[in-house]
Scaffold this active site. Structure first.
Site, PDB file in Angstrom:
ATOM      1  N   LYS A  63       0.827  -1.213   0.000  1.00 61.32           N
ATOM      2  CA  LYS A  63       0.000   0.000   0.000  1.00 61.32           C
ATOM      3  C   LYS A  63       0.856   1.256   0.000  1.00 61.32           C
ATOM      4  CE  LYS A  63      -4.519  -1.130   1.746  1.00 61.32           C
ATOM      5  NZ  LYS A  63      -5.547  -0.769   2.709  1.00 61.32           N
TER       6      LYS A  63
ATOM      7  N   LYS B   2      -3.705 -10.209  -6.735  1.00 62.01           N
ATOM      8  CA  LYS B   2      -5.010 -10.566  -6.167  1.00 62.01           C
ATOM      9  C   LYS B   2      -6.066  -9.539  -6.607  1.00 62.01           C
ATOM     10  CE  LYS B   2      -4.843  -8.018  -1.920  1.00 62.01           C
ATOM     11  NZ  LYS B   2      -4.904  -7.825  -0.518  1.00 62.01           N
TER      12      LYS B   2
ATOM     13  N   LYS C 289      -9.851  -3.954  -4.455  1.00 60.42           N
ATOM     14  CA  LYS C 289     -10.549  -2.708  -4.792  1.00 60.42           C
ATOM     15  C   LYS C 289      -9.578  -1.541  -4.867  1.00 60.42           C
ATOM     16  CE  LYS C 289     -12.193  -3.424  -0.166  1.00 60.42           C
ATOM     17  NZ  LYS C 289     -13.275  -3.884   0.640  1.00 60.42           N
TER      18      LYS C 289
HETATM   19  P1  TYM Z   1     -10.028  -6.113   3.290  1.00 62.25           P
HETATM   20  O1  TYM Z   1     -11.032  -5.044   3.593  1.00 62.25           O
HETATM   21  O2  TYM Z   1      -8.966  -5.801   2.275  1.00 62.25           O
HETATM   22  O3  TYM Z   1     -10.729  -7.437   2.828  1.00 62.25           O
HETATM   23  C1  TYM Z   1     -11.797  -8.050   3.540  1.00 62.25           C
HETATM   24  C2  TYM Z   1     -11.675  -9.562   3.451  1.00 62.25           C
HETATM   25  O4  TYM Z   1     -11.663 -10.005   2.075  1.00 62.25           O
HETATM   26  C3  TYM Z   1     -10.528 -10.863   1.847  1.00 62.25           C
HETATM   27  N1  TYM Z   1     -10.039 -10.641   0.474  1.00 62.25           N
HETATM   28  C4  TYM Z   1      -9.837 -11.619  -0.422  1.00 62.25           C
HETATM   29  N2  TYM Z   1     -10.019 -12.950  -0.344  1.00 62.25           N
HETATM   30  C5  TYM Z   1      -9.743 -13.680  -1.463  1.00 62.25           C
HETATM   31  N3  TYM Z   1      -9.297 -13.121  -2.637  1.00 62.25           N
HETATM   32  C6  TYM Z   1      -9.099 -11.798  -2.746  1.00 62.25           C
HETATM   33  N4  TYM Z   1      -8.688 -11.263  -3.891  1.00 62.25           N
HETATM   34  C7  TYM Z   1      -9.371 -10.973  -1.600  1.00 62.25           C
HETATM   35  N5  TYM Z   1      -9.305  -9.624  -1.360  1.00 62.25           N
HETATM   36  C8  TYM Z   1      -9.718  -9.447  -0.094  1.00 62.25           C
HETATM   37  C9  TYM Z   1      -9.486 -10.404   2.870  1.00 62.25           C
HETATM   38  O5  TYM Z   1      -8.554 -11.426   3.136  1.00 62.25           O
HETATM   39  C10 TYM Z   1     -10.356 -10.086   4.071  1.00 62.25           C
HETATM   40  O6  TYM Z   1     -10.614 -11.238   4.834  1.00 62.25           O
HETATM   41  N6  TYM Z   1      -6.929  -5.687   7.214  1.00 62.25           N
HETATM   42  C11 TYM Z   1      -8.197  -6.223   6.751  1.00 62.25           C
HETATM   43  C12 TYM Z   1      -9.397  -5.668   7.503  1.00 62.25           C
HETATM   44  C13 TYM Z   1      -9.414  -5.906   8.980  1.00 62.25           C
HETATM   45  C14 TYM Z   1      -9.582  -7.146   9.651  1.00 62.25           C
HETATM   46  C15 TYM Z   1      -9.623  -6.825  11.041  1.00 62.25           C
HETATM   47  C16 TYM Z   1      -9.700  -8.460   9.230  1.00 62.25           C
HETATM   48  C17 TYM Z   1      -9.344  -4.951   9.947  1.00 62.25           C
HETATM   49  N7  TYM Z   1      -9.476  -5.477  11.168  1.00 62.25           N
HETATM   50  C18 TYM Z   1      -9.764  -7.828  12.013  1.00 62.25           C
HETATM   51  C19 TYM Z   1      -9.827  -9.464  10.195  1.00 62.25           C
HETATM   52  C20 TYM Z   1      -9.868  -9.137  11.570  1.00 62.25           C
HETATM   53  C21 TYM Z   1      -8.376  -5.854   5.297  1.00 62.25           C
HETATM   54  O7  TYM Z   1      -7.793  -4.932   4.800  1.00 62.25           O
HETATM   55  O8  TYM Z   1      -9.333  -6.593   4.646  1.00 62.25           O
END
Ligand code: TYM
Length: 326
Positions: free
Chosen positions: A111, A192, A195
C-alpha cells in the site's frame, strides 16, 4: 461457544474476492459461532478520503454485508468507530509491537508503494487490527489468504502483552477457506483481485450487472497453450477461473478442470455460475438500500453489543498493565 471476529474496510464495494475469500464463510459461521463483524472505517482512513465519503461508504458496505448473507439477528455487525475501545486498545498494542515487525508487513509495503502520502496510521494499521480481534477474545478469524500475516502478528502481540504483564488476551487463529482464499485479478492474474488496484475490467464487483460479469469473465486473460489444467504458477489465468468456478460450485479446482478441454466453455460456465451467485445478493441490496434508517438502527444495536464485550476486555488490559484507575 467459539467466538469469531473479522472485519472489512469500507473502501469501494464488495468484490468477488472479498465474497469468496471471506464474507461467504462469515455467513456460514454466524449460525454456529458467536460472530462479530465490524466495518473497519478507521482502517480505511489510513489513506486520505474525500470529505464526507467515508460515512456513506460505511453505510453502503454494511448493507452489502447484509445483502451478502450476514443477518443482524445471527451475528453482531457494527461500525468500528462506534466502539471507541478499538482506538484506545490499539494504542496499548502499538506500544507492544516493534517498528521492525510493522516494517515487515507486506500489506504495508504494497500500500505504501501506491501512496504519495504515507500516514503513520498506515504503518501502525496492524496494531488496530490486533485490537479489533483481541478485544473480543476471538478464537477464530475468518479471512482471505492475504490477511494471514496480520493474524500471525496479532498472536505475537498478544503473547508479548501476556508475558510482559499478566495473561490478558486470547490467542486467535486464522481460518482461511480451502476454495476462494485468493481470487486473482482477471486481467492481471498474478495480482489478487483488489478494490485498491485500479483494474475495473479485472475486478468483479458484487453489484456488477450480468452483462458486465459475463464480459469481464469472457475477456479474462488466459494463455496460448489451450490446455485446461490447474497450475497456478504456469497457468495463473486459467487456474483463477477454475478456482472461481470451483468456489461458486463447491468443488476443488482440480476437479472442475476435468470437465473442460477448452477455454471458451470454461469461461461461459464460470460467467453463468457467478451471475447466479450474485443475483440474490443484488436483489437484497436494492431492498436494503431503500431503507438507510433501518440499517443505521441495526448498526446501533450491533455497536451496543460490541461495546459490552470490548469495554470489559479493555478494562482487563488497563488493569493488567497497571494503569492507575481513574
Ligand atoms: P479487506 O477489507 O482488504 O478485505 C476483507 C476480506 O476479504 C478478503 N479478500 C480476499 N479474499 C480472497 N481473494 C481476494 N482477492 C481478496 N481480497 C480481499 C481479505 O482477506 C479479508 O478477509 N486488514 C483487513 C481488515 C481488517 C480485519 C480486522 C480483518 C481490519 N481489522 C480484524 C480481520 C480481523 C483488510 O484490509 O481486509
Amino acid at each position: 461457544m467459539t467466538r469469531v471476529l473479522s472485519g472489512i474496510q469500507p473502501s469501494g464495494d464488495l468484490h468477488l474476492g472479498n465474497y469468496l475469500g471471506a464474507i461467504r464463510v462469515w455467513a456460514q459461521l454466524q449460525h454456529t459461532t458467536d460472530a462479530f463483524y465490524p466495518v473497519v472505517d478507521l482502517h480505511a482512513v489510513t489513506v486520505p478520503q474525500k470529505p464526507g465519503a467515508i460515512g456513506t461508504a460505511t453505510l453502503r458496505m454494511s448493507q452489502m454485508l447484509m445483502a451478502a448473507g450476514l443477518d443482524p439477528d445471527a451475528c453482531t455487525i457494527f461500525v468500528q468507530s462506534h466502539v471507541h475501545q478499538h482506538s484506545e486498545c490499539a494504542w496499548l498494542l502499538e506500544c507492544t509491537v516493534s517498528f521492525g515487525e510493522l516494517s515487515r508487513m507486506t500489506q504495508f509495503k504494497d500500500k505504501s508503494d501506491r501512496q504519495e502520502f504515507i500516514s503513520a496510521g498506515l504503518f501502525t494499521y496492524p496494531a488496530l487490527q490486533a485490537a479489533d480481534i483481541l478485544l473480543y477474545d476471538a478464537d477464530e478469524v475468518p479471512v482471505g489468504d492475504d490477511q494471514r500475516q496480520h493474524i500471525e502478528l496479532t498472536r505475537d502481540i498478544a503473547e508479548r502483552f501476556n508475558s510482559r504483564y499478566v495473561p490478558t488476551f486470547k490467542l486467535p487463529k486464522a481460518v482461511v477457506p480451502a476454495a476462494g482464499a485468493r481470487v486473482m485479478d482477471l486481467q492481471h492474474p498474478t495480482n489478487k483481485m483488489s478494490k485498491s488496484l485500479d483494474s475495473p475490467r479485472g475486478t468483479i464487483d458484487l453489484l456488477d450487472d450480468p452483462a458486465d460479469v459475463t464480459r469481464k469473465i469472457k475477456s479474462a486473460v488466459t494463455d496460448s497453450d489451450g490446455e485446461v489444467r490447474y497450475d497456478i504458477a504456469a497457468k495463473p489465468g486459467v487456474s483463477n477461473l477454475l478456482s472461481i468456478l470451483g468456489a461458486a460450485s463447491d468443488r476443488a479446482p482440480e476437479q472442475v478442470a476435468e470437465d473442460y478441454s477448452m477455454y471458451g466453455p470454461l469461461k461461459a460456465d464460470t460467467a453463468e455460475a457467478v451471475v447466479e451467485l450474485l443475483r440474490p445478493i443484488q436483489a437484497r441490496f436494492r431492498e436494503l438500500e431503500a431503507d438507510p434508517a433501518e440499517t443505521s438502527r441495526l448498526l446501533a444495536v450491533g455497536a451496543t453489543k460490541a461495546q459490552t464485550v470490548a469495554s470489559a476486555t479493555l478494562q482487563r488490559a488497563r488493569t493488567n498493565l497497571g494503569l492507575l484507575q481513574g
